[in-house]
Design an enzyme around this catalytic site. Structure first.
Site, PDB file in Angstrom:
ATOM      1  N   SER A  66      39.840  45.381  50.092  1.00  0.00           N
ATOM      2  CA  SER A  66      39.165  44.125  50.397  1.00  0.00           C
ATOM      3  C   SER A  66      38.296  44.288  51.653  1.00  0.00           C
ATOM      4  O   SER A  66      37.395  45.117  51.668  1.00  0.00           O
ATOM      5  CB  SER A  66      40.194  43.003  50.546  1.00  0.00           C
ATOM      6  OG  SER A  66      39.588  41.727  50.524  1.00  0.00           O
ATOM      7  N   ASP A  69      39.082  39.797  39.432  1.00  0.00           N
ATOM      8  CA  ASP A  69      39.101  39.519  40.872  1.00  0.00           C
ATOM      9  C   ASP A  69      38.073  38.434  41.176  1.00  0.00           C
ATOM     10  O   ASP A  69      36.890  38.618  40.918  1.00  0.00           O
ATOM     11  CB  ASP A  69      38.772  40.803  41.629  1.00  0.00           C
ATOM     12  CG  ASP A  69      38.930  40.680  43.136  1.00  0.00           C
ATOM     13  OD1 ASP A  69      39.024  39.548  43.644  1.00  0.00           O
ATOM     14  OD2 ASP A  69      38.955  41.729  43.809  1.00  0.00           O
ATOM     15  N   HIS A 114      42.659  41.009  42.269  1.00  0.00           N
ATOM     16  CA  HIS A 114      42.304  41.502  43.601  1.00  0.00           C
ATOM     17  C   HIS A 114      43.329  42.489  44.155  1.00  0.00           C
ATOM     18  O   HIS A 114      42.999  43.324  44.994  1.00  0.00           O
ATOM     19  CB  HIS A 114      42.166  40.313  44.549  1.00  0.00           C
ATOM     20  CG  HIS A 114      41.553  40.652  45.868  1.00  0.00           C
ATOM     21  ND1 HIS A 114      40.285  41.188  45.984  1.00  0.00           N
ATOM     22  CD2 HIS A 114      42.024  40.542  47.144  1.00  0.00           C
ATOM     23  CE1 HIS A 114      40.000  41.375  47.256  1.00  0.00           C
ATOM     24  NE2 HIS A 114      41.030  41.011  47.984  1.00  0.00           N
TER      25      HIS A 114
END
Length: 449
Positions: free
Chosen positions: A269, A383, A414
């Site tokens: 991320s 995601d 995610h």
């Protein structure tokens, strides 16, 4: 202030933090519990001005009524209407006592951690996903083979910001290739724990089972957030993330049985977004691995995430639309920030202007183009925090660059977990390991380089 400036961008994990430390206190648990529950009731009733009157002076400064209102409204947008409180429990977290209040919303249950000073003033507030203790026990995925590796405690850095860490290392003489794990947004622990899920432990032990050492550590804002608040540290991603990653890489290069010429960095991320900056700071890093790393500006993703969550219930309500308009106004201010000019006071999307200015000056895809080291980009199709548009951004910027590899998994969210249909925050309340194919592809890529 133990506020991770990027926490709001991590909407799926629901972690929104204010934290100011003071001296210990001697009030009874009953007194603290009463005030904590009354405080939550004031938030639910929209009595934000009255609620912040319970704060100590420093907390009032960093979390005024309008800031608390924004946080509460964000929680409601994520989790649906507030339904009521549940159990309350005393706790000891980050070296301080707290009262934990269970907060039930329509779509999720959160835990509010409320901290007090010795005058019974609130000097800390922390919302995080509720985890049922019975469901929180970690069970390793089938691809983890404990007989293939061992784990040892390490320390990243030295002095006041040193960080506890764990090295998962294959059995044998080595030397082994190694990977440093870089957290996403928020004050993350070394396992990147989200509810019953520990994706970094899955990755570390999964790769160690296949002959690759992995170092994971507590994020500085997790290990030292209170101390940073006491010192008034104004952080950017340098202090929050990159300084410690570079120290972790340096540590591995001097660790027994690790090949110093084969040290990789894997970022998830926001950690993936910062990989080009990390690679530029240390050109001897062997390769970079991005899991759901944004190629677009972080503030743009915030708008997209809030809009997606609102869309799960159909047409956005007037309250939701108002929230989106407020975020868009903050984003416009963020994009207008310029160095050597007067910066606005207060918070923009719950982070100081200095934090956003630093990110404004960082163009991750452009930096990635300048790097010669191999890079692997992995993206899940389900995601909603970091989407296919981000993978496309990396691919467009790095088109024709033979050192860049791209992997797309339509069924993953995610956290690189399998699923079907639209991804929702409630997915992360249930234990699912990181997808085995992702682990295999990472391992093969590392071994190839």
């Amino acid at each position: 202030m133990k506020w991770s400036p990027s926490a709001l961008a991590a909407l799926v994990i629901g972690v929104l933090v204010f934290w100011i430390s003071n001296a210990g206190y001697s009030a009874t648990v009953a007194e603290r519990t009463q005030i904590a529950t009354e405080f939550i009731t004031q938030l639910t009733n929209g009595e934000f001005t009255q609620a912040v009157e319970r704060f100590d002076p420093k907390m009032k400064e960093v979390a005024p009524a309008d800031g608390i209102k924004k946080v509460w409204n964000t929680l409601v947008e994520q989790c649906g209407p507030f339904l009521g409180t549940g159990a309350t429990n005393p706790a000891h977290e980050n070296g301080f006592d707290a009262i934990l209040v269970t907060c039930r919303f329509q779509k999720a249950t959160l835990t509010a951690s409320v901290v007090f000073d010795n005058k019974l003033q609130i000097n800390g507030l922390w919302f995080r996903p509720y985890t049922d203790p019975a469901a929180a026990k970690y069970s390793p995925p089938s691809y983890v083979k404990p007989a293939n590796f061992s784990e040892q405690e390490m320390t990243v850095g030295s002095g006041e910001w040193k960080l506890p860490a764990t090295l998962s290392i294959p059995k044998g003489k080595g030397p082994f290739p190694a990977v440093v794990l870089v957290h996403g947004s928020g004050a993350q622990d070394r396992d990147e724990t989200i509810g019953p899920n520990k994706p970094f432990r899955d990755i570390a032990q999964g790769l160690a089972s296949q002959g690759i050492a992995v170092l994971r550590y507590e994020k500085r804002t997790k290990a030292h957030g209170v101390q940073m608040a006491k010192q008034g540290v104004k952080i950017t991603v340098k202090e929050e993330v990159t300084d410690d990653v570079l120290l972790a890489v340096k540590l591995l290069r001097t660790t027994n049985r690790i090949n110093p010429k084969k040290v990789f960095v894997l970022g998830h991320s926001m950690g993936g977004m910062l990989l080009p900056r990390i690679g530029k700071a240390d050109l001897q890093i062997t390769g970079l691995i991005s899991l759901a790393g944004p190629s677009r500006p972080l503030e743009d993703l915030v708008i997209e995430q809030v809009g997606y969550l609102a869309s799960l219930d159909g047409k956005p309500s007037p309250e939701t639309q108002k929230k989106l308009d407020e975020i868009k106004a903050d984003v416009a201010k963020i994009k207008a920030l310029r160095a050597n000019t007067s910066l606005p006071e207060g918070l923009l999307i719950n982070a100081p202007a200095t934090y956003w200015l630093d990110l404004n000056q960082y163009k991750q895809a452009e930096v990635a183009k300048s790097l010669k080291m191999p890079m692997l980009f992995i993206q899940g199709g389900r995601d909603y925090q970091v989407t296919r548009a981000d993978l496309d951004g990396w691919m467009a910027a790095l088109k024709g660059k033979k050192t860049a590899t791209f992997k797309y998994y339509p069924q993953l969210n995610h956290l690189m977990q399998d699923g079907v249909g639209k991804s929702k925050p409630s997915e992360y309340d249930q234990r699912k390991p990181v997808n085995q194919q992702v682990l295999g592809d990472i391992a093969n890529w590392v071994k190839q380089h």
